[in-house]
Design an enzyme around this catalytic site. Structure first.
Site, PDB file in Angstrom:
ATOM      1  N   GLY A 150       0.826  -1.219   0.000  1.00 45.34           N
ATOM      2  CA  GLY A 150       0.000   0.000   0.000  1.00 45.34           C
ATOM      3  C   GLY A 150       0.849   1.254   0.000  1.00 45.34           C
ATOM      4  O   GLY A 150       0.625   2.176   0.767  1.00 45.34           O
ATOM      5  N   SER A 161      -2.810   0.435  14.648  1.00 42.09           N
ATOM      6  CA  SER A 161      -3.550   1.687  14.861  1.00 42.09           C
ATOM      7  C   SER A 161      -3.917   1.808  16.324  1.00 42.09           C
ATOM      8  O   SER A 161      -4.038   0.809  17.034  1.00 42.09           O
ATOM      9  CB  SER A 161      -4.841   1.664  14.027  1.00 42.09           C
ATOM     10  OG  SER A 161      -5.724   2.679  14.466  1.00 42.09           O
ATOM     11  N   TYR A 212     -12.355  -2.815  12.146  1.00 39.33           N
ATOM     12  CA  TYR A 212     -10.990  -2.265  12.027  1.00 39.33           C
ATOM     13  C   TYR A 212     -10.195  -2.487  13.327  1.00 39.33           C
ATOM     14  O   TYR A 212      -9.010  -2.843  13.299  1.00 39.33           O
ATOM     15  CB  TYR A 212     -11.120  -0.773  11.712  1.00 39.33           C
ATOM     16  CG  TYR A 212      -9.847  -0.031  11.412  1.00 39.33           C
ATOM     17  CD1 TYR A 212      -9.165  -0.203  10.212  1.00 39.33           C
ATOM     18  CD2 TYR A 212      -9.339   0.899  12.322  1.00 39.33           C
ATOM     19  CE1 TYR A 212      -8.016   0.523   9.936  1.00 39.33           C
ATOM     20  CE2 TYR A 212      -8.186   1.629  12.050  1.00 39.33           C
ATOM     21  CZ  TYR A 212      -7.525   1.435  10.854  1.00 39.33           C
ATOM     22  OH  TYR A 212      -6.384   2.156  10.579  1.00 39.33           O
ATOM     23  N   ALA A 248     -10.698  -4.891  15.448  1.00 36.94           N
ATOM     24  CA  ALA A 248     -10.393  -6.334  15.502  1.00 36.94           C
ATOM     25  C   ALA A 248      -9.185  -6.642  14.622  1.00 36.94           C
ATOM     26  O   ALA A 248      -8.282  -7.395  15.010  1.00 36.94           O
ATOM     27  CB  ALA A 248     -11.595  -7.142  15.036  1.00 36.94           C
ATOM     28  N   ILE A 273      -3.887  10.438  11.440  1.00 38.04           N
ATOM     29  CA  ILE A 273      -2.835  10.953  10.559  1.00 38.04           C
ATOM     30  C   ILE A 273      -3.507  11.465   9.281  1.00 38.04           C
ATOM     31  O   ILE A 273      -4.397  10.795   8.731  1.00 38.04           O
ATOM     32  CB  ILE A 273      -1.827   9.823  10.189  1.00 38.04           C
ATOM     33  CG1 ILE A 273      -1.314   9.070  11.433  1.00 38.04           C
ATOM     34  CG2 ILE A 273      -0.688  10.389   9.333  1.00 38.04           C
ATOM     35  CD1 ILE A 273      -0.489   9.866  12.408  1.00 38.04           C
TER      36      ILE A 273
HETATM   37  P1  NAP Z   1      -4.820   5.395   2.395  1.00 36.85           P
HETATM   38  O1  NAP Z   1      -4.333   6.767   2.155  1.00 36.85           O
HETATM   39  O2  NAP Z   1      -6.261   5.072   2.190  1.00 36.85           O
HETATM   40  O3  NAP Z   1      -3.916   4.390   1.530  1.00 36.85           O
HETATM   41  C1  NAP Z   1      -4.165   3.018   1.566  1.00 36.85           C
HETATM   42  C2  NAP Z   1      -3.113   2.289   0.795  1.00 36.85           C
HETATM   43  O4  NAP Z   1      -3.358   0.869   0.908  1.00 36.85           O
HETATM   44  C3  NAP Z   1      -3.129   2.603  -0.690  1.00 36.85           C
HETATM   45  O5  NAP Z   1      -1.797   2.623  -1.141  1.00 36.85           O
HETATM   46  C4  NAP Z   1      -3.888   1.424  -1.292  1.00 36.85           C
HETATM   47  O6  NAP Z   1      -3.531   1.142  -2.639  1.00 36.85           O
HETATM   48  C5  NAP Z   1      -3.406   0.304  -0.386  1.00 36.85           C
HETATM   49  N1  NAP Z   1      -4.288  -0.851  -0.394  1.00 36.85           N
HETATM   50  C6  NAP Z   1      -5.603  -0.902  -0.056  1.00 36.85           C
HETATM   51  N2  NAP Z   1      -6.060  -2.147  -0.227  1.00 36.85           N
HETATM   52  C7  NAP Z   1      -5.025  -2.900  -0.686  1.00 36.85           C
HETATM   53  C8  NAP Z   1      -4.889  -4.250  -1.073  1.00 36.85           C
HETATM   54  N3  NAP Z   1      -5.916  -5.106  -1.031  1.00 36.85           N
HETATM   55  N4  NAP Z   1      -3.674  -4.686  -1.515  1.00 36.85           N
HETATM   56  C9  NAP Z   1      -2.622  -3.825  -1.586  1.00 36.85           C
HETATM   57  N5  NAP Z   1      -2.701  -2.526  -1.231  1.00 36.85           N
HETATM   58  C10 NAP Z   1      -3.894  -2.076  -0.800  1.00 36.85           C
HETATM   59  O7  NAP Z   1      -4.529   4.947   3.887  1.00 36.85           O
HETATM   60  P2  NAP Z   1      -3.431   5.454   4.950  1.00 36.85           P
HETATM   61  O8  NAP Z   1      -4.066   6.430   5.857  1.00 36.85           O
HETATM   62  O9  NAP Z   1      -2.156   5.782   4.274  1.00 36.85           O
HETATM   63  O10 NAP Z   1      -3.254   4.110   5.797  1.00 36.85           O
HETATM   64  C11 NAP Z   1      -2.129   3.247   5.652  1.00 36.85           C
HETATM   65  C12 NAP Z   1      -2.103   2.292   6.833  1.00 36.85           C
HETATM   66  O11 NAP Z   1      -2.024   3.070   8.036  1.00 36.85           O
HETATM   67  C13 NAP Z   1      -3.361   1.433   6.959  1.00 36.85           C
HETATM   68  O12 NAP Z   1      -3.005   0.155   7.420  1.00 36.85           O
HETATM   69  C14 NAP Z   1      -4.165   2.162   8.010  1.00 36.85           C
HETATM   70  O13 NAP Z   1      -5.045   1.295   8.679  1.00 36.85           O
HETATM   71  C15 NAP Z   1      -3.040   2.658   8.914  1.00 36.85           C
HETATM   72  N6  NAP Z   1      -3.423   3.773   9.772  1.00 36.85           N
HETATM   73  C16 NAP Z   1      -3.811   4.960   9.245  1.00 36.85           C
HETATM   74  C17 NAP Z   1      -4.169   6.000  10.095  1.00 36.85           C
HETATM   75  C18 NAP Z   1      -4.604   7.339   9.600  1.00 36.85           C
HETATM   76  O14 NAP Z   1      -5.061   8.155  10.415  1.00 36.85           O
HETATM   77  N7  NAP Z   1      -4.472   7.662   8.336  1.00 36.85           N
HETATM   78  C19 NAP Z   1      -4.136   5.800  11.481  1.00 36.85           C
HETATM   79  C20 NAP Z   1      -3.729   4.568  11.982  1.00 36.85           C
HETATM   80  C21 NAP Z   1      -3.377   3.565  11.118  1.00 36.85           C
HETATM   81  P3  NAP Z   1      -4.316   1.845  -3.894  1.00 36.85           P
HETATM   82  O15 NAP Z   1      -3.805   3.277  -3.948  1.00 36.85           O
HETATM   83  O16 NAP Z   1      -3.897   1.053  -5.071  1.00 36.85           O
HETATM   84  O17 NAP Z   1      -5.774   1.770  -3.588  1.00 36.85           O
END
Ligand code: NAP
Length: 243
Positions: free
Chosen positions: A8, A141, A154, A156, A187
């Site tokens: 991702g 998270s 989420y 879980a 974030i």
């Molecule tokens: P995001 O901006 O929505 O980006 C999600 C990324 O995951 C994208 O690159 C997407 O690829 C990829 N992805 C989704 N489904 C996938 C799959 N089946 N196979 C491969 N790649 C996949 O999310 P983010 O905020 O950067 O979050 C990244 C991680 O941080 C996640 O695990 C999220 O739970 C965790 N997190 C985020 C926050 C927050 O506040 N943002 C807080 C705590 C934890 P595509 O671009 O191709 O769709």
């Protein structure tokens, strides 16, 4: 040559982590994405713009056959390279109250986060075990630490990632592979763009959302030689919202 695989990595935290790992450690970065190739190309351009190297690697983390085909195929063509750093970052949210949660929203969140971690790590860890070296960093998270209303699926998934991190760390420590998790709070990214930041930031002692770069620096440290004695840990990065 040492490489890092970031799942991702086309957007958000994954992109920032990919860019930082290239900058700090000179790693060749495998930029994984699910569907957004244009965004993944932007990540790669940013890595290259900083003088680093990398390539795109498309696969859906929840599909074992796709993961194996992509990674085994890559390895056959790159016998001189070794994925020494794996960042399990891919994840999605499908928020809603549990009583009304469709089965699909439960399955999709768990399959991408937890089954995804299994699929990619099972493949990548084999070579780390043989080489007796490796860094695995799982993006959990705050939801997996404290539980958040409206995010039972989420929470879980992230709780499972935290528990898996602790177990796997104990299994592979003798082979000099460390396994850690980071647990970000709010974030700024596409995942949080529809949230009411002004309202939510009042709950955060730092009074702001975190930046993807800030998480990337933590992941980069955990990937470094300096973090060799840290394993099985979950490091909160949340502006003081929970610890
Ligand atoms: P995001 O901006 O929505 O980006 C999600 C990324 O995951 C994208 O690159 C997407 O690829 C990829 N992805 C989704 N489904 C996938 C799959 N089946 N196979 C491969 N790649 C996949 O999310 P983010 O905020 O950067 O979050 C990244 C991680 O941080 C996640 O695990 C999220 O739970 C965790 N997190 C985020 C926050 C927050 O506040 N943002 C807080 C705590 C934890 P595509 O671009 O191709 O769709």
């Amino acid at each position: 040559m040492n490489c890092a695989l970031v799942t991702g990595a086309s957007r958000g935290l994954g992109r920032a982590i990919a860019v930082q790992l290239a900058k700090d450690h000179g790693l060749h970065i495998l930029v994984n994405y699910a569907s957004n190739q244009a965004a993944a190309e932007e990540t790669l351009a940013e890595i290259q713009g900083n003088g680093g190297s990398g390539e795109l690697l498309h696969f859906n983390v929840q599909n074992r056959a796709e993961v194996d085909e992509a990674l085994n195929g890559w390895r056959e063509k790159n016998e001189d390279k070794f994925i020494g750093v794996l960042v399990n970052n891919a994840g999605i949210t499908r928020d809603g109250l549990f009583m009304w949660m469709p089965e699909k929203d439960w399955d999709d969140v768990l399959n991408i986060s937890v089954k995804g971690l299994y699929n990619v790590t099972q493949n990548a860890i084999q070579q780390m075990l043989r080489k007796r070296s490796g860094r695995i960093i799982n993006v959990a998270s705050v939801s997996g630490m404290k539980g958040v209303a409206g995010q039972t699926n989420y929470s879980a998934a992230k709780g499972a990632i935290i528990a898996a991190t602790k177990s796997l760390a104990q299994e592979v420590a003798k082979r000099k592979i460390t396994v850690n998790a980071v647990a970000p709070g709010f974030i700024t990214s596409d995942m949080t763009k529809d949230l009411n930041e002004d309202e939510l930031k009042q709950m955060i002692p730092m009074n702001r959302f975190g930046k993807a770069d800030e998480v990337a620096h933590l992941v980069s440290f955990l990937a470094s030689d300096k973090a060799a004695y840290i394993t099985g840990e979950v490091i909160n990065i949340n502006g003081g919202i929970y610890s």
